[in-house]
Scaffold this active site. Structure first.
Site, mmCIF file in Angstrom:
data_model
loop_
_atom_site.group_PDB
_atom_site.id
_atom_site.type_symbol
_atom_site.label_atom_id
_atom_site.label_comp_id
_atom_site.label_asym_id
_atom_site.label_seq_id
_atom_site.Cartn_x
_atom_site.Cartn_y
_atom_site.Cartn_z
ATOM 1 N N HIS A 136 38.875 45.165 28.052
ATOM 2 C CA HIS A 136 39.849 45.230 29.146
ATOM 3 C C HIS A 136 39.967 46.679 29.612
ATOM 4 O O HIS A 136 39.957 47.607 28.796
ATOM 5 C CB HIS A 136 41.195 44.704 28.643
ATOM 6 N N ARG A 156 38.330 43.359 33.965
ATOM 7 C CA ARG A 156 37.611 42.532 33.011
ATOM 8 C C ARG A 156 36.491 41.781 33.720
ATOM 9 O O ARG A 156 36.456 41.712 34.949
ATOM 10 C CB ARG A 156 38.550 41.503 32.354
ATOM 11 N N LYS A 216 36.927 38.977 36.871
ATOM 12 C CA LYS A 216 38.287 39.165 37.383
ATOM 13 C C LYS A 216 38.231 39.860 38.745
ATOM 14 O O LYS A 216 37.219 40.438 39.132
ATOM 15 C CB LYS A 216 39.128 39.988 36.400
ATOM 16 N N ASP A 250 41.168 45.422 41.501
ATOM 17 C CA ASP A 250 42.579 45.809 41.423
ATOM 18 C C ASP A 250 42.648 47.335 41.488
ATOM 19 O O ASP A 250 41.970 48.029 40.731
ATOM 20 C CB ASP A 250 43.192 45.299 40.117
ATOM 21 N N CYS A 266 44.689 49.568 40.438
ATOM 22 C CA CYS A 266 45.105 50.369 39.284
ATOM 23 C C CYS A 266 43.928 50.761 38.398
ATOM 24 O O CYS A 266 43.961 51.786 37.718
ATOM 25 C CB CYS A 266 46.172 49.647 38.470
ATOM 26 N N TYR A 267 42.854 49.949 38.424
ATOM 27 C CA TYR A 267 41.692 50.272 37.603
ATOM 28 C C TYR A 267 40.888 51.435 38.178
ATOM 29 O O TYR A 267 39.961 51.924 37.521
ATOM 30 C CB TYR A 267 40.826 49.034 37.413
ATOM 31 N N ASP A 310 47.760 46.875 44.927
ATOM 32 C CA ASP A 310 46.678 46.357 44.104
ATOM 33 C C ASP A 310 45.444 46.039 44.948
ATOM 34 O O ASP A 310 44.346 46.510 44.709
ATOM 35 C CB ASP A 310 47.251 45.113 43.404
ATOM 36 N N HIS A 339 51.296 50.725 40.910
ATOM 37 C CA HIS A 339 50.021 50.845 41.606
ATOM 38 C C HIS A 339 49.940 52.114 42.444
ATOM 39 O O HIS A 339 48.863 52.711 42.577
ATOM 40 C CB HIS A 339 49.771 49.608 42.471
#
Length: 414
Positions: free
Chosen positions: A253, A296, A299, A302, A304-305, A348, A358
């Site tokens: 993750h 992940r 998925k 997003d 925030c990643y 996001d 975010h």
């Protein structure tokens, strides 16, 4: 199966397994050859694939509408969103964040600081410090809110928020370092990780990173505190290459991978994990079409990643490894898909509402794509190799999640 059993199964599928829509098998017209009826290609339509198609369409529409424009960060616009919180009560639907007050302060303060150092003035800094120390036991450890139990993750957020306050009114000297150190030792688990609290709480890569970060920033990172921690974090790397929450139990993750890699960076042990697999896993998180990062496998993208996975990439760069993500593409996703001219704050993905969480991590992710970093094994000594002076944001330390200048000042004072 009885009617009651069927209802129970449907409830579990919908509420716990996330299966709100059935899986549909779509068969193509293509066949292996004209003489065979065997199907050579099928596709499965699931909730995830349908959601991704929707997000992809929205992203492509934004890319097309903005064309070859080089959008800029609407800093003044986003500042209005952040400033609102200091003069207005949070809405009722945010009641659940009552136990996350240090986080909200950290998110807002860090966002303001990154966009313009002058936007976090002394008056706001004093208010932040006053609130944090009221939500603490003898000025450390810190709680999520007034009257609550001390919590490791909230203590991490509180220390980071205080580091952004320029030692206003001597606030850095008020931190109870010895009390926090004894508390951290009490949170240590036999497996080498740290629990979130003394009475109850989970033990995983997130909590362990928070303990290491707090200890490193307060200069209380002793051999006793570090015993077994490196082995705990290394055991959390999965067959995918990323890291899970606990040793040999979870899928990889983005958030947990950051916590494990940043924790190893503090211990100067990054090279002991499987770098090749980690780099491949990080690279696989970026989609060619949306251009952003996911957390992940299978998925959705997003914002925030941009930090959680982007920071792992930057940490590897500071260790001397090549970048494993496309930074210009990530910038395009952030500036075209994570911000809107209709509502301030960062989000996001298209179709979502902005929030403080975010806003902060998208900004830090954007910062990491703008700056180049020198090679170093020391997490606290990470510095930039500036090749231009045209930056929209200040430089972030990818290990501690703080502007490099603020971290430097705090550590030198400690």
């Amino acid at each position: 199966m009885s009617g009651q059993d069927l209802k129970t199964l449907k409830f579990i599928n919908a509420q716990f397994l996330g299966r709100k829509r059935p899986t549909i098998e779509a068969i193509s017209d293509e066949q292996m050859d004209q003489d065979s009826s065997m199907v050579c290609m099928t596709s499965l339509s699931t909730e995830t694939t349908e959601d991704r198609e929707e997000v992809l369409l929205e992203c492509l529409e934004l890319f097309e509408s903005l064309g070859l424009e080089n959008p800029t960060l609407l800093k003044e616009f986003h500042k209005s969103y952040l400033d609102y919180s200091f003069n207005n009560a949070l809405p009722r639907q945010m009641k659940a964040l009552d136990a996350s007050q240090p986080w909200i302060l950290y998110w807002i303060a860090c966002s303001l600081r990154l966009m313009n150092r002058e936007w976090l003035g002394e008056d706001i800094q004093r208010r932040i410090c006053k609130k944090l120390f009221k939500a603490s036991l003898e000025n450390g450890p810190f709680c999520g809110g007034f009257g609550q139990d001390p919590h490791l993750v909230c203590t991490y957020a509180a220390i980071n928020a205080l580091a952004l306050c320029d030692n206003v009114d001597g606030c850095w000297d008020q931190i109870n370092r010895q009390g926090i150190y004894k508390w951290l030792l009490a949170l240590k688990s036999d497996n080498g990780g740290f629990r979130t609290g003394l009475v109850v709480g989970e033990c995983d890569t997130r909590t362990t990173y928070c303990a290491l970060s707090v200890a490193a920033m307060l200069d209380i990172l002793t051999p006793e505190l570090c015993q077994g921690v490196e082995q705990f974090l290394l055991r959390c790397q999965t067959y995918e290459g990323g890291f899970g929450a606990c040793p040999q139990e979870d899928e990889a993750h983005g958030g947990y991978t950051f916590c494990a890699v940043a924790g190893l960076a503090i211990l100067e042990s990054v090279e002991k994990c499987n770098i090749s697999m980690l780099s491949e896993w990080c690279s696989a998180r970026q989609t060619a079409e949306e251009k952003g990062l996911s957390g992940r496998s299978n998925k959705l993208v997003d914002g925030c990643y941009s930090y959680w996975v982007g920071a792992v990439n930057t940490i590897l760069e500071t260790q001397g490894y090549s970048s494993c993500i496309d930074k210009p593409a990530l910038q395009e996703y952030i500036l075209k898909c994570c911000q809107s001219t209709e509502r301030p704050g960062l989000r996001d993905k298209p179709g979502k509402s902005p929030d403080y969480y975010h806003t902060t991590y998208v900004l830090m992710g954007l910062s990491l794509t703008e700056h180049s970093f020198n090679t170093t094994k020391s997490a606290s000594a990470i510095s930039t190799r500036e090749e231009s002076d045209k930056f929209q944001l200040g430089a972030v330390n990818p290990v501690f999640g703080l502007p490099i200048e603020d971290l430097r000042k705090f550590l030198s004072h400690t």
